[in-house]
Write an enzyme that holds these catalytic residues in place. Structure first.
Site, mmCIF file in Angstrom:
data_model
loop_
_atom_site.group_PDB
_atom_site.id
_atom_site.type_symbol
_atom_site.label_atom_id
_atom_site.label_comp_id
_atom_site.label_asym_id
_atom_site.label_seq_id
_atom_site.Cartn_x
_atom_site.Cartn_y
_atom_site.Cartn_z
ATOM 1 N N ARG A 78 0.863 -1.178 0.000
ATOM 2 C CA ARG A 78 0.000 0.000 0.000
ATOM 3 C C ARG A 78 0.904 1.234 0.000
ATOM 4 O O ARG A 78 1.689 1.423 0.940
ATOM 5 C CB ARG A 78 -0.914 0.003 1.233
ATOM 6 C CG ARG A 78 -1.725 1.267 1.341
ATOM 7 C CD ARG A 78 -2.758 1.259 2.462
ATOM 8 N NE ARG A 78 -3.439 2.536 2.452
ATOM 9 C CZ ARG A 78 -3.434 3.430 3.445
ATOM 10 N NH1 ARG A 78 -2.844 3.150 4.601
ATOM 11 N NH2 ARG A 78 -4.035 4.591 3.316
ATOM 12 N N HIS A 122 -3.063 10.805 0.448
ATOM 13 C CA HIS A 122 -2.545 10.632 1.814
ATOM 14 C C HIS A 122 -1.931 11.968 2.233
ATOM 15 O O HIS A 122 -0.730 12.082 2.450
ATOM 16 C CB HIS A 122 -1.552 9.475 1.859
ATOM 17 C CG HIS A 122 -1.323 8.893 3.234
ATOM 18 N ND1 HIS A 122 -1.422 7.552 3.512
ATOM 19 C CD2 HIS A 122 -0.979 9.483 4.414
ATOM 20 C CE1 HIS A 122 -1.158 7.332 4.798
ATOM 21 N NE2 HIS A 122 -0.875 8.490 5.363
ATOM 22 N N GLU A 167 -7.564 8.511 6.006
ATOM 23 C CA GLU A 167 -7.897 9.143 7.276
ATOM 24 C C GLU A 167 -8.429 10.564 7.123
ATOM 25 O O GLU A 167 -7.805 11.530 7.599
ATOM 26 C CB GLU A 167 -6.675 9.134 8.193
ATOM 27 C CG GLU A 167 -6.168 7.734 8.463
ATOM 28 C CD GLU A 167 -5.155 7.660 9.605
ATOM 29 O OE1 GLU A 167 -4.699 8.717 10.068
ATOM 30 O OE2 GLU A 167 -4.840 6.535 10.026
ATOM 31 N N ASN A 294 -7.774 1.922 9.575
ATOM 32 C CA ASN A 294 -6.455 2.168 10.155
ATOM 33 C C ASN A 294 -6.635 2.205 11.656
ATOM 34 O O ASN A 294 -7.415 2.999 12.168
ATOM 35 C CB ASN A 294 -5.899 3.518 9.703
ATOM 36 C CG ASN A 294 -5.564 3.552 8.225
ATOM 37 O OD1 ASN A 294 -5.704 2.549 7.522
ATOM 38 N ND2 ASN A 294 -5.128 4.700 7.756
ATOM 39 N N TYR A 296 -4.703 1.982 15.591
ATOM 40 C CA TYR A 296 -3.490 1.986 16.409
ATOM 41 C C TYR A 296 -3.786 1.768 17.884
ATOM 42 O O TYR A 296 -3.053 1.100 18.585
ATOM 43 C CB TYR A 296 -2.736 3.319 16.246
ATOM 44 C CG TYR A 296 -2.124 3.422 14.881
ATOM 45 C CD1 TYR A 296 -0.859 2.904 14.645
ATOM 46 C CD2 TYR A 296 -2.831 3.957 13.810
ATOM 47 C CE1 TYR A 296 -0.300 2.942 13.384
ATOM 48 C CE2 TYR A 296 -2.281 3.994 12.538
ATOM 49 C CZ TYR A 296 -1.019 3.482 12.333
ATOM 50 O OH TYR A 296 -0.475 3.495 11.082
ATOM 51 N N GLU A 353 -3.820 -0.065 8.012
ATOM 52 C CA GLU A 353 -2.705 0.379 8.863
ATOM 53 C C GLU A 353 -2.917 -0.193 10.252
ATOM 54 O O GLU A 353 -4.025 -0.132 10.798
ATOM 55 C CB GLU A 353 -2.631 1.911 8.990
ATOM 56 C CG GLU A 353 -2.180 2.611 7.750
ATOM 57 C CD GLU A 353 -2.037 4.124 7.924
ATOM 58 O OE1 GLU A 353 -1.865 4.588 9.072
ATOM 59 O OE2 GLU A 353 -2.110 4.824 6.904
HETATM 60 C C1 FCB Z 1 -1.626 7.355 10.655
HETATM 61 C C2 FCB Z 1 -1.191 7.850 9.285
HETATM 62 C C3 FCB Z 1 0.142 7.313 8.843
HETATM 63 C C4 FCB Z 1 1.130 7.240 9.983
HETATM 64 C C5 FCB Z 1 0.530 6.547 11.179
HETATM 65 C C6 FCB Z 1 1.469 6.373 12.340
HETATM 66 O O1 FCB Z 1 -2.525 8.250 11.218
HETATM 67 O O2 FCB Z 1 -2.152 7.511 8.326
HETATM 68 O O3 FCB Z 1 0.580 8.117 7.778
HETATM 69 O O4 FCB Z 1 1.598 8.490 10.271
HETATM 70 O O5 FCB Z 1 -0.608 7.227 11.600
#
Ligand code: FCB
Length: 454
Positions: A78, A122, A167, A294, A296, A353
Protein backbone atom coordinates in the site's frame (compact mmCIF):
# COMPACT_ATOMS: atom_id res chain seq x y z
CA UNK A 1 -1.24 -20.35 18.67
CA UNK A 2 -1.97 -18.64 15.39
CA UNK A 3 -0.68 -19.51 11.97
CA UNK A 4 -1.05 -18.16 8.51
CA UNK A 5 -3.60 -20.93 8.05
CA UNK A 6 -5.73 -19.28 10.77
CA UNK A 7 -6.51 -16.56 8.23
CA UNK A 8 -8.76 -17.22 5.23
CA UNK A 9 -7.37 -18.43 1.93
CA UNK A 10 -6.39 -15.48 -0.22
CA UNK A 11 -5.88 -13.24 2.83
CA UNK A 12 -3.65 -10.35 1.74
CA UNK A 13 -0.49 -9.68 3.77
CA UNK A 14 1.08 -6.32 3.12
CA UNK A 15 2.89 -3.25 4.34
CA UNK A 16 1.90 0.39 3.90
CA UNK A 17 3.66 3.73 3.37
CA UNK A 18 2.66 7.14 2.01
CA UNK A 19 4.25 9.39 -0.59
CA UNK A 20 5.38 12.33 1.53
CA UNK A 21 6.64 10.08 4.29
CA UNK A 22 8.98 8.01 2.10
CA UNK A 23 9.59 9.45 -1.36
CA UNK A 24 11.73 12.56 -0.99
CA UNK A 25 12.53 14.17 -4.38
CA UNK A 26 10.23 17.14 -3.78
CA UNK A 27 11.22 19.03 -6.92
CA UNK A 28 11.91 16.23 -9.34
CA UNK A 29 10.32 15.52 -12.72
CA UNK A 30 8.01 18.51 -12.63
CA UNK A 31 6.50 18.03 -9.17
CA UNK A 32 5.20 21.21 -7.54
CA UNK A 33 5.12 21.70 -3.74
CA UNK A 34 2.48 20.06 -1.59
CA UNK A 35 1.10 21.56 1.63
CA UNK A 36 3.46 19.24 3.51
CA UNK A 37 6.49 20.62 1.66
CA UNK A 38 5.40 24.07 2.75
CA UNK A 39 4.38 23.15 6.30
CA UNK A 40 7.43 21.06 7.18
CA UNK A 41 9.70 23.97 6.24
CA UNK A 42 7.85 26.30 8.59
CA UNK A 43 10.07 26.93 11.66
CA UNK A 44 8.71 25.04 14.69
CA UNK A 45 6.14 23.00 12.78
CA UNK A 46 8.01 19.68 13.08
CA UNK A 47 9.18 18.79 16.57
CA UNK A 48 12.68 17.65 15.54
CA UNK A 49 13.13 20.35 12.91
CA UNK A 50 13.26 17.89 10.00
CA UNK A 51 11.41 17.77 6.66
CA UNK A 52 10.47 15.06 4.18
CA UNK A 53 12.87 16.47 1.54
CA UNK A 54 14.80 13.21 1.44
CA UNK A 55 12.84 10.90 3.78
CA UNK A 56 13.60 7.31 2.69
CA UNK A 57 14.53 8.45 -0.82
CA UNK A 58 12.08 5.89 -2.17
CA UNK A 59 11.66 7.94 -5.33
CA UNK A 60 15.15 6.75 -6.29
CA UNK A 61 15.35 3.55 -4.28
CA UNK A 62 12.02 1.95 -5.07
CA UNK A 63 13.61 -1.14 -6.69
CA UNK A 64 15.39 -1.83 -3.40
CA UNK A 65 12.13 -1.41 -1.44
CA UNK A 66 10.22 -3.67 -3.80
CA UNK A 67 12.98 -6.26 -3.36
CA UNK A 68 12.53 -5.93 0.41
CA UNK A 69 8.79 -6.61 0.14
CA UNK A 70 9.54 -9.67 -1.91
CA UNK A 71 12.20 -10.82 0.52
CA UNK A 72 9.69 -10.45 3.37
CA UNK A 73 7.14 -12.50 1.46
CA UNK A 74 4.59 -9.69 1.54
CA UNK A 75 2.06 -10.02 -1.25
CA UNK A 76 0.87 -6.41 -1.37
CA UNK A 77 2.21 -2.88 -1.03
CA UNK A 78 0.00 0.00 0.00
CA UNK A 79 1.59 3.26 -1.17
CA UNK A 80 0.11 6.64 -1.98
CA UNK A 81 0.32 8.78 -5.06
CA UNK A 82 1.51 12.34 -4.72
CA UNK A 83 -1.12 14.63 -6.22
CA UNK A 84 1.34 17.49 -7.02
CA UNK A 85 3.50 15.06 -9.00
CA UNK A 86 0.49 14.35 -11.23
CA UNK A 87 -1.22 17.74 -11.44
CA UNK A 88 1.48 20.29 -10.64
CA UNK A 89 -0.39 23.41 -11.67
CA UNK A 90 -3.70 25.20 -11.86
CA UNK A 91 -4.06 24.46 -15.57
CA UNK A 92 -4.94 20.92 -14.46
CA UNK A 93 -2.66 19.33 -17.04
CA UNK A 94 -1.39 15.87 -16.03
CA UNK A 95 2.40 15.65 -15.74
CA UNK A 96 3.62 12.68 -17.75
CA UNK A 97 6.91 12.43 -15.85
CA UNK A 98 5.04 12.20 -12.54
CA UNK A 99 2.74 9.47 -13.83
CA UNK A 100 5.78 7.66 -15.21
CA UNK A 101 7.25 7.28 -11.75
CA UNK A 102 4.17 5.39 -10.53
CA UNK A 103 4.09 3.44 -13.77
CA UNK A 104 7.61 2.22 -13.02
CA UNK A 105 6.78 1.48 -9.38
CA UNK A 106 3.67 -0.51 -10.32
CA UNK A 107 5.58 -2.49 -12.93
CA UNK A 108 8.41 -3.18 -10.52
CA UNK A 109 5.90 -4.44 -7.93
CA UNK A 110 4.07 -6.65 -10.41
CA UNK A 111 7.38 -7.99 -11.67
CA UNK A 112 8.21 -9.02 -8.09
CA UNK A 113 4.81 -10.64 -7.57
CA UNK A 114 3.65 -7.90 -5.19
CA UNK A 115 0.14 -6.48 -5.70
CA UNK A 116 0.04 -2.67 -5.85
CA UNK A 117 -2.58 -1.23 -3.48
CA UNK A 118 -2.51 2.53 -4.14
CA UNK A 119 -4.12 5.33 -2.15
CA UNK A 120 -5.00 8.49 -4.05
CA UNK A 121 -4.77 10.99 -1.22
CA UNK A 122 -2.54 10.63 1.81
CA UNK A 123 -2.52 14.30 2.90
CA UNK A 124 -0.18 15.96 0.38
CA UNK A 125 -2.55 18.44 -1.28
CA UNK A 126 -0.91 20.53 -4.00
CA UNK A 127 0.02 23.90 -2.54
CA UNK A 128 -1.57 25.67 -5.50
CA UNK A 129 -4.95 24.22 -4.44
CA UNK A 130 -4.37 25.34 -0.85
CA UNK A 131 -3.62 28.83 -2.17
CA UNK A 132 -7.12 28.74 -3.63
CA UNK A 133 -8.73 27.75 -0.30
CA UNK A 134 -7.78 24.06 -0.22
CA UNK A 135 -10.38 21.66 1.16
CA UNK A 136 -12.51 24.63 2.25
CA UNK A 137 -13.26 25.67 -1.33
CA UNK A 138 -15.75 23.50 -3.18
CA UNK A 139 -13.69 23.84 -6.35
CA UNK A 140 -11.45 21.15 -4.79
CA UNK A 141 -14.15 18.59 -5.60
CA UNK A 142 -13.60 18.97 -9.35
CA UNK A 143 -9.86 19.16 -8.85
CA UNK A 144 -9.89 15.88 -6.95
CA UNK A 145 -11.94 14.06 -9.57
CA UNK A 146 -9.72 15.44 -12.36
CA UNK A 147 -6.68 14.09 -10.54
CA UNK A 148 -8.32 10.74 -9.72
CA UNK A 149 -9.37 10.32 -13.33
CA UNK A 150 -5.83 11.02 -14.62
CA UNK A 151 -4.29 8.48 -12.24
CA UNK A 152 -6.85 5.74 -12.76
CA UNK A 153 -6.67 6.07 -16.54
CA UNK A 154 -2.88 5.84 -16.47
CA UNK A 155 -2.51 2.93 -14.03
CA UNK A 156 -5.93 1.30 -13.92
CA UNK A 157 -5.10 -1.53 -16.32
CA UNK A 158 -2.80 -2.94 -13.59
CA UNK A 159 -4.67 -2.02 -10.39
CA UNK A 160 -7.44 -4.12 -8.86
CA UNK A 161 -8.06 -2.10 -5.69
CA UNK A 162 -8.27 1.68 -5.31
CA UNK A 163 -8.21 3.39 -1.93
CA UNK A 164 -9.32 7.01 -2.28
CA UNK A 165 -8.63 8.90 0.95
CA UNK A 166 -6.40 8.22 3.91
CA UNK A 167 -7.90 9.14 7.28
CA UNK A 168 -10.13 12.08 6.35
CA UNK A 169 -10.83 12.76 10.04
CA UNK A 170 -7.12 13.23 10.74
CA UNK A 171 -6.33 15.57 7.87
CA UNK A 172 -9.45 17.62 8.58
CA UNK A 173 -9.00 17.95 12.35
CA UNK A 174 -5.19 18.05 12.61
CA UNK A 175 -4.86 20.30 9.59
CA UNK A 176 -7.76 22.71 10.19
CA UNK A 177 -8.71 22.56 13.86
CA UNK A 178 -5.55 21.77 15.86
CA UNK A 179 -2.99 23.20 13.43
CA UNK A 180 -0.57 20.32 14.03
CA UNK A 181 -0.58 19.12 10.44
CA UNK A 182 -0.55 20.93 7.12
CA UNK A 183 -1.95 23.42 6.31
CA UNK A 184 -1.63 24.34 10.00
CA UNK A 185 -4.98 26.10 10.55
CA UNK A 186 -6.74 26.39 13.92
CA UNK A 187 -10.40 27.05 13.30
CA UNK A 188 -13.01 24.53 14.56
CA UNK A 189 -15.82 26.04 12.48
CA UNK A 190 -13.69 25.93 9.35
CA UNK A 191 -12.85 22.29 10.13
CA UNK A 192 -16.56 21.48 10.24
CA UNK A 193 -17.17 23.09 6.86
CA UNK A 194 -14.11 21.37 5.45
CA UNK A 195 -15.38 17.99 6.65
CA UNK A 196 -18.46 18.41 4.47
CA UNK A 197 -16.46 19.41 1.38
CA UNK A 198 -14.17 16.42 1.96
CA UNK A 199 -17.19 14.13 2.13
CA UNK A 200 -18.59 15.61 -1.09
CA UNK A 201 -15.23 15.17 -2.85
CA UNK A 202 -15.01 11.65 -1.51
CA UNK A 203 -18.39 10.59 -2.91
CA UNK A 204 -17.71 12.27 -6.25
CA UNK A 205 -14.30 10.60 -6.28
CA UNK A 206 -15.87 7.17 -5.85
CA UNK A 207 -18.12 7.83 -8.86
CA UNK A 208 -15.15 9.01 -10.93
CA UNK A 209 -12.95 6.03 -10.10
CA UNK A 210 -15.81 3.62 -10.69
CA UNK A 211 -16.47 5.12 -14.12
CA UNK A 212 -12.78 4.93 -15.05
CA UNK A 213 -12.18 1.46 -13.57
CA UNK A 214 -15.51 -0.39 -13.49
CA UNK A 215 -13.98 -3.69 -12.42
CA UNK A 216 -11.80 -2.38 -9.59
CA UNK A 217 -12.71 -2.62 -5.90
CA UNK A 218 -13.06 0.83 -4.33
CA UNK A 219 -12.83 1.99 -0.74
CA UNK A 220 -11.11 4.44 1.61
CA UNK A 221 -8.87 4.12 4.64
CA UNK A 222 -10.74 5.38 7.67
CA UNK A 223 -8.96 5.96 10.98
CA UNK A 224 -10.87 4.41 13.82
CA UNK A 225 -10.31 4.56 17.53
CA UNK A 226 -12.89 2.32 19.06
CA UNK A 227 -14.37 4.07 22.02
CA UNK A 228 -14.93 2.79 25.54
CA UNK A 229 -17.09 4.79 27.98
CA UNK A 230 -15.18 5.73 31.15
CA UNK A 231 -18.03 4.27 33.24
CA UNK A 232 -21.45 2.67 32.78
CA UNK A 233 -23.21 5.95 33.56
CA UNK A 234 -25.64 6.99 30.83
CA UNK A 235 -23.79 10.31 30.46
CA UNK A 236 -20.44 8.60 29.81
CA UNK A 237 -22.01 6.05 27.47
CA UNK A 238 -23.62 8.89 25.50
CA UNK A 239 -20.34 10.82 25.44
CA UNK A 240 -18.48 7.77 24.12
CA UNK A 241 -21.06 7.48 21.34
CA UNK A 242 -20.66 11.16 20.44
CA UNK A 243 -16.91 10.65 20.21
CA UNK A 244 -17.42 7.57 18.04
CA UNK A 245 -19.71 9.59 15.78
CA UNK A 246 -17.29 12.50 15.58
CA UNK A 247 -14.09 10.56 14.94
CA UNK A 248 -15.11 7.21 13.48
CA UNK A 249 -18.45 7.58 11.71
CA UNK A 250 -18.40 11.18 10.43
CA UNK A 251 -16.72 10.19 7.16
CA UNK A 252 -18.68 7.00 6.57
CA UNK A 253 -22.28 7.58 7.64
CA UNK A 254 -23.08 10.45 5.25
CA UNK A 255 -21.78 8.35 2.34
CA UNK A 256 -23.16 4.97 3.36
CA UNK A 257 -26.19 5.86 5.50
CA UNK A 258 -27.31 9.20 4.08
CA UNK A 259 -26.96 11.30 7.25
CA UNK A 260 -24.39 12.80 9.59
CA UNK A 261 -24.25 10.85 12.87
CA UNK A 262 -25.11 12.69 16.08
CA UNK A 263 -21.70 13.87 17.24
CA UNK A 264 -22.46 17.12 19.05
CA UNK A 265 -24.39 18.07 22.15
CA UNK A 266 -26.00 20.70 19.92
CA UNK A 267 -26.07 18.86 16.61
CA UNK A 268 -28.30 21.44 14.89
CA UNK A 269 -25.85 24.24 15.62
CA UNK A 270 -23.00 22.15 14.24
CA UNK A 271 -24.88 21.28 11.05
CA UNK A 272 -25.83 24.93 10.59
CA UNK A 273 -22.12 25.84 10.39
CA UNK A 274 -21.42 23.36 7.65
CA UNK A 275 -22.84 25.08 4.58
CA UNK A 276 -24.88 22.05 3.57
CA UNK A 277 -26.62 23.07 0.34
CA UNK A 278 -29.71 21.66 -1.34
CA UNK A 279 -28.83 18.44 -3.11
CA UNK A 280 -25.67 17.84 -1.08
CA UNK A 281 -27.02 14.97 1.00
CA UNK A 282 -28.21 13.23 -2.15
CA UNK A 283 -24.84 13.60 -3.82
CA UNK A 284 -23.08 12.20 -0.74
CA UNK A 285 -24.80 8.85 -1.15
CA UNK A 286 -22.47 6.22 -2.52
CA UNK A 287 -21.27 2.68 -1.90
CA UNK A 288 -17.90 1.13 -1.21
CA UNK A 289 -16.66 -2.30 -2.23
CA UNK A 290 -14.70 -2.48 1.02
CA UNK A 291 -14.05 -0.48 4.16
CA UNK A 292 -10.40 -0.08 5.02
CA UNK A 293 -9.54 0.57 8.66
CA UNK A 294 -6.46 2.17 10.15
CA UNK A 295 -6.16 1.22 13.81
CA UNK A 296 -3.49 1.99 16.41
CA UNK A 297 -5.12 2.44 19.79
CA UNK A 298 -8.46 3.11 21.48
CA UNK A 299 -10.18 6.01 23.26
CA UNK A 300 -11.73 6.05 26.74
CA UNK A 301 -14.23 8.87 26.99
CA UNK A 302 -16.04 10.57 29.88
CA UNK A 303 -18.77 13.17 29.72
CA UNK A 304 -17.58 16.56 30.96
CA UNK A 305 -19.77 19.57 30.19
CA UNK A 306 -16.84 21.87 31.02
CA UNK A 307 -14.70 20.47 28.24
CA UNK A 308 -14.62 22.99 25.40
CA UNK A 309 -14.29 20.18 22.88
CA UNK A 310 -17.89 18.97 22.68
CA UNK A 311 -18.10 18.04 26.38
CA UNK A 312 -15.80 15.04 25.88
CA UNK A 313 -12.93 14.20 28.20
CA UNK A 314 -10.32 11.64 27.28
CA UNK A 315 -9.19 9.35 30.07
CA UNK A 316 -5.77 7.70 30.13
CA UNK A 317 -6.05 3.92 29.94
CA UNK A 318 -4.00 1.42 31.97
CA UNK A 319 -2.41 -0.34 28.97
CA UNK A 320 1.27 -0.36 28.04
CA UNK A 321 2.45 2.55 25.87
CA UNK A 322 4.40 2.59 22.65
CA UNK A 323 7.38 4.93 22.38
CA UNK A 324 5.06 7.66 21.07
CA UNK A 325 2.93 7.35 24.24
CA UNK A 326 -0.09 5.70 22.56
CA UNK A 327 -1.87 3.08 24.66
CA UNK A 328 -1.57 -0.50 23.40
CA UNK A 329 -4.93 -2.31 23.65
CA UNK A 330 -5.11 -5.19 21.20
CA UNK A 331 -8.68 -6.22 22.07
CA UNK A 332 -9.79 -2.87 20.65
CA UNK A 333 -9.09 -4.23 17.16
CA UNK A 334 -11.53 -7.10 17.68
CA UNK A 335 -14.16 -4.74 19.05
CA UNK A 336 -13.65 -2.30 16.20
CA UNK A 337 -13.96 -4.86 13.43
CA UNK A 338 -17.09 -6.30 15.08
CA UNK A 339 -18.66 -2.86 15.28
CA UNK A 340 -17.91 -1.93 11.68
CA UNK A 341 -19.24 -5.32 10.60
CA UNK A 342 -22.46 -4.68 12.52
CA UNK A 343 -22.96 -1.00 11.66
CA UNK A 344 -22.26 -1.15 7.94
CA UNK A 345 -23.97 -4.38 6.92
CA UNK A 346 -21.17 -6.96 7.01
CA UNK A 347 -18.77 -5.19 4.62
CA UNK A 348 -15.53 -6.52 3.20
CA UNK A 349 -12.86 -5.11 5.54
CA UNK A 350 -9.16 -4.54 5.08
CA UNK A 351 -6.87 -3.39 7.86
CA UNK A 352 -4.78 -0.89 5.93
CA UNK A 353 -2.70 0.38 8.86
CA UNK A 354 -1.82 -1.12 12.22
CA UNK A 355 1.53 -0.83 13.92
CA UNK A 356 3.63 0.43 16.74
CA UNK A 357 6.26 3.09 17.39
CA UNK A 358 9.32 1.36 18.82
CA UNK A 359 12.55 3.30 18.44
CA UNK A 360 14.92 0.38 19.07
CA UNK A 361 17.96 0.72 16.82
CA UNK A 362 20.65 -1.70 15.68
CA UNK A 363 22.72 -3.38 18.42
CA UNK A 364 26.51 -3.70 18.20
CA UNK A 365 25.92 -6.76 15.99
CA UNK A 366 23.72 -4.73 13.65
CA UNK A 367 20.53 -6.60 14.63
CA UNK A 368 17.41 -4.54 15.42
CA UNK A 369 15.56 -6.33 18.25
CA UNK A 370 12.24 -4.45 18.26
CA UNK A 371 10.54 -6.82 20.69
CA UNK A 372 7.63 -4.52 21.57
CA UNK A 373 6.64 -4.29 17.89
CA UNK A 374 6.72 -8.07 17.52
CA UNK A 375 4.44 -8.33 20.56
CA UNK A 376 2.14 -5.64 19.21
CA UNK A 377 1.76 -7.36 15.85
CA UNK A 378 1.19 -10.78 17.39
CA UNK A 379 -1.45 -9.53 19.81
CA UNK A 380 -3.30 -7.49 17.20
CA UNK A 381 -3.28 -10.29 14.66
CA UNK A 382 -4.64 -12.57 17.37
CA UNK A 383 -7.53 -10.19 17.91
CA UNK A 384 -8.09 -9.88 14.19
CA UNK A 385 -8.28 -13.67 13.94
CA UNK A 386 -10.96 -13.62 16.66
CA UNK A 387 -13.04 -11.18 14.61
CA UNK A 388 -12.65 -13.37 11.52
CA UNK A 389 -13.65 -16.35 13.59
CA UNK A 390 -16.76 -14.42 14.65
CA UNK A 391 -17.72 -14.15 10.98
CA UNK A 392 -16.34 -10.72 9.98
CA UNK A 393 -15.22 -10.58 6.36
CA UNK A 394 -11.62 -9.37 6.76
CA UNK A 395 -9.60 -9.83 3.58
CA UNK A 396 -6.19 -8.41 4.39
CA UNK A 397 -3.77 -6.81 6.83
CA UNK A 398 -1.20 -4.12 6.05
CA UNK A 399 1.20 -3.21 8.77
CA UNK A 400 2.21 0.40 9.22
CA UNK A 401 4.88 0.59 8.03
CA UNK A 402 7.42 -0.96 5.68
CA UNK A 403 10.15 1.57 6.51
CA UNK A 404 10.90 3.96 9.34
CA UNK A 405 9.88 7.25 7.79
CA UNK A 406 8.89 10.90 8.23
CA UNK A 407 6.24 10.74 10.94
CA UNK A 408 4.47 14.05 10.20
CA UNK A 409 4.59 16.53 13.12
CA UNK A 410 7.24 14.50 14.98
CA UNK A 411 9.59 14.10 12.02
CA UNK A 412 12.01 11.19 12.34
CA UNK A 413 11.67 10.93 16.13
CA UNK A 414 9.20 8.00 16.03
CA UNK A 415 9.95 4.82 14.12
CA UNK A 416 7.07 2.60 13.00
CA UNK A 417 8.95 0.48 10.41
CA UNK A 418 9.53 -3.25 10.20
CA UNK A 419 12.67 -2.16 8.37
CA UNK A 420 15.18 0.21 9.99
CA UNK A 421 16.28 3.21 7.95
CA UNK A 422 19.55 4.92 8.70
CA UNK A 423 18.73 8.53 7.91
CA UNK A 424 22.33 9.64 8.51
CA UNK A 425 23.78 7.17 6.11
CA UNK A 426 22.07 7.59 2.77
CA UNK A 427 18.85 5.93 4.01
CA UNK A 428 20.44 2.46 4.32
CA UNK A 429 17.84 -0.24 5.25
CA UNK A 430 18.09 -3.10 7.81
CA UNK A 431 15.26 -5.61 8.26
CA UNK A 432 14.24 -5.63 11.94
CA UNK A 433 13.23 -8.62 14.07
CA UNK A 434 9.58 -7.64 13.44
CA UNK A 435 10.15 -7.87 9.68
CA UNK A 436 11.58 -11.35 10.04
CA UNK A 437 8.76 -12.30 12.38
CA UNK A 438 6.13 -11.19 9.87
CA UNK A 439 8.00 -12.99 7.09
CA UNK A 440 7.97 -16.22 9.14
CA UNK A 441 4.27 -15.85 9.93
CA UNK A 442 3.40 -15.29 6.28
CA UNK A 443 5.56 -18.29 5.40
CA UNK A 444 3.49 -20.43 7.77
CA UNK A 445 5.24 -20.33 11.15
CA UNK A 446 3.03 -20.46 14.26
CA UNK A 447 2.87 -17.37 16.45
CA UNK A 448 1.94 -16.71 20.04
CA UNK A 449 -0.43 -13.94 21.02
CA UNK A 450 -2.34 -12.50 23.92
CA UNK A 451 -5.91 -13.77 23.74
CA UNK A 452 -7.28 -11.70 26.62
CA UNK A 453 -10.69 -10.33 25.73
CA UNK A 454 -10.53 -6.74 27.01
C1 FCB B 1 -1.63 7.36 10.65
C2 FCB B 1 -1.19 7.85 9.28
C3 FCB B 1 0.14 7.31 8.84
C4 FCB B 1 1.13 7.24 9.98
C5 FCB B 1 0.53 6.55 11.18
C6 FCB B 1 1.47 6.37 12.34
O1 FCB B 1 -2.53 8.25 11.22
O2 FCB B 1 -2.15 7.51 8.33
O3 FCB B 1 0.58 8.12 7.78
O4 FCB B 1 1.60 8.49 10.27
O5 FCB B 1 -0.61 7.23 11.60
Amino acid sequence: MLKRATFPAGFVWGAATSAYQVEGAPHEDGKSPSIWDTFSHRPGAISDGTTGDIACDQYHRYPEDVALLRQLGLAAYRFSISWPRIIPGADGAPNRAGLDYYDRLVDELLGAGVTPFPTLYHWDLPQWIQDDGGWANRSVIGRFTEYADAVVRALGDRIGTWTLLNEPEVFVSHGHEYGKHAPGLRDPDLALRVSHVVNLAHAEGVRTVRAAAPRAAIGSAINMEITYPASDSPADVAAAERYHAHVNAWYLDPLLKGAYPVAFVDQDAALAKMDIRPGDMESLATTFDFIALNMYSRAIIADDPDEPRHGLRRIEGPGRRNSYGWEIWPAALHRLVRRVDRDYGHPVIYITENGCADNTGPGADGVVRDASRVQYLADHLGQLARAIDDGCDVRGYFTWTLLDNFEWAVGFSQRFGIVWVDFDDGARRIVKDSGRWLRDLVAGAPLEYDDSLE
